[in-house]
Scaffold this active site. Structure first.
Site, PDB file in Angstrom:
ATOM      1  N   GLY A 242      -5.187   2.625  -3.193  1.00 22.81           N
ATOM      2  CA  GLY A 242      -6.488   3.229  -3.468  1.00 22.81           C
ATOM      3  C   GLY A 242      -6.389   4.318  -4.511  1.00 22.81           C
ATOM      4  O   GLY A 242      -7.403   4.822  -4.990  1.00 22.81           O
TER       5      GLY A 242
ATOM      6  N   ASP B 206       0.867  -1.174   0.000  1.00 26.91           N
ATOM      7  CA  ASP B 206       0.000   0.000   0.000  1.00 26.91           C
ATOM      8  C   ASP B 206       0.909   1.232   0.000  1.00 26.91           C
ATOM      9  O   ASP B 206       2.080   1.170   0.398  1.00 26.91           O
ATOM     10  CB  ASP B 206      -0.872  -0.030   1.259  1.00 26.91           C
TER      11      ASP B 206
END
Length: 271
Positions: free
Chosen positions: A44, A9
């Site tokens: 994201g 991430d």
């Protein structure tokens, strides 16, 4: 066990609060890549907003973007597997956002769309700090409803509000009444995607396409949208600055994102 894939991430994990990759992380990841380990960014973010990090890591793997909505091949400059939001469901979700007066952005095709500049103040400042060729494509539009019907793909909505009660209610309404996926990606941000999309799902899809399994993966994350990959990876690593629910369900909890914990784990378990 010998791990063959490192899944990372970005915000709150690989990146420090100033949106930089620690030198220790860069060094360890470079050594891992040189030894044949596959490194993937699983984020994201839209693919237009990860150029500096992808290039710093000198990757050749696809990036998994918008919480698993799609994977993107930077070398071929094309979307690979994807499950975008249908226009009807996007329009229905938009109605709730407007009614709730929630700040929101729409991630589409090759751009991040916004109506009002105050919703992207920090992103614009970060963009302006980058070389021109690394800046994300941010476009101001007249209204989202019109844009929904003028784009090819809607990857996600990024919603935010300082009123966390209101934001939680919004996500519950959209999940229940529209049937979309709503995941917290930051303490004041909920991302809205098509049902079934997740980082873990898209990562597993790529890993298995390479003849491996999720047992071969070390995954690093800090927030709720990382759980799907942390819980299915061979080793799920939560950042010390991560939310409690993620730290409770990860295999290991390391230092926060200002410390060289990622490098230490890579050297301990991979190199």
């Amino acid at each position: 066990m010998s791990y063959r894939v490192i899944a990372l991430d970005l915000d709150g994990t690989l990146l420090d609060p100033q949106k930089h990759i620690l030198p220790e992380s860069l060094s360890a990841l470079h050594e891992a890549r040189q030894s044949g380990i596959k490194i993937l960014i699983v984020t994201g973010r839209h693919h237009v907003a990860i150029h500096p990090f992808y290039q710093a890591l000198q990757l050749d793997t696809p990036a998994i973007c918008c919480n698993g909505t799609y994977s993107y091949d930077f070398r071929a400059k094309k979307v690979l597997a994807s499950d975008p939001l249908p226009p009807l469901e996007a329009s229905q979700a938009l109605t709730y956002m407007q009614d709730a007066e929630i700040q929101h952005l729409m991630y589409v095709d090759e751009a991040i769309l916004y109506e009002h500049p105050h919703t992207v103040t920090r992103t614009l400042a970060w963009s302006d700090s980058l070389p021109v060729h690394q800046r994300p494509n941010l476009q101001q539009i007249r209204n989202f409803e019109e844009a929904i019907h003028n784009v090819n793909f809607i990857w996600k909505f990024a919603t935010s509000s300082p009123n966390l009660v209101k934001l939680r209610k919004l996500s519950e309404q959209i999940e229940e009444n529209v049937g979309l996926e709503c995941e917290w990606s930051w303490f004041d941000q909920v991302d809205i995607t098509k049902k079934g999309n997740s980082k873990g799902m898209r990562l597993q899809q790529w890993v298995e396409s390479q003849g491996m399994s999720m047992k071969d993966v070390i995954a690093f994350g800090d927030n709720h949208n990382d759980l799907s990959m942390l819980e299915t990876a061979g080793l799920g690593v939560a950042m010390g600055n991560g939310v409690d629910a993620v730290k409770e369900r990860a295999d290991i909890v390391i230092q926060d994102n200002t410390q060289p914990g990622i490098a230490e784990i890579i050297r301990q378990y991979v190199l």
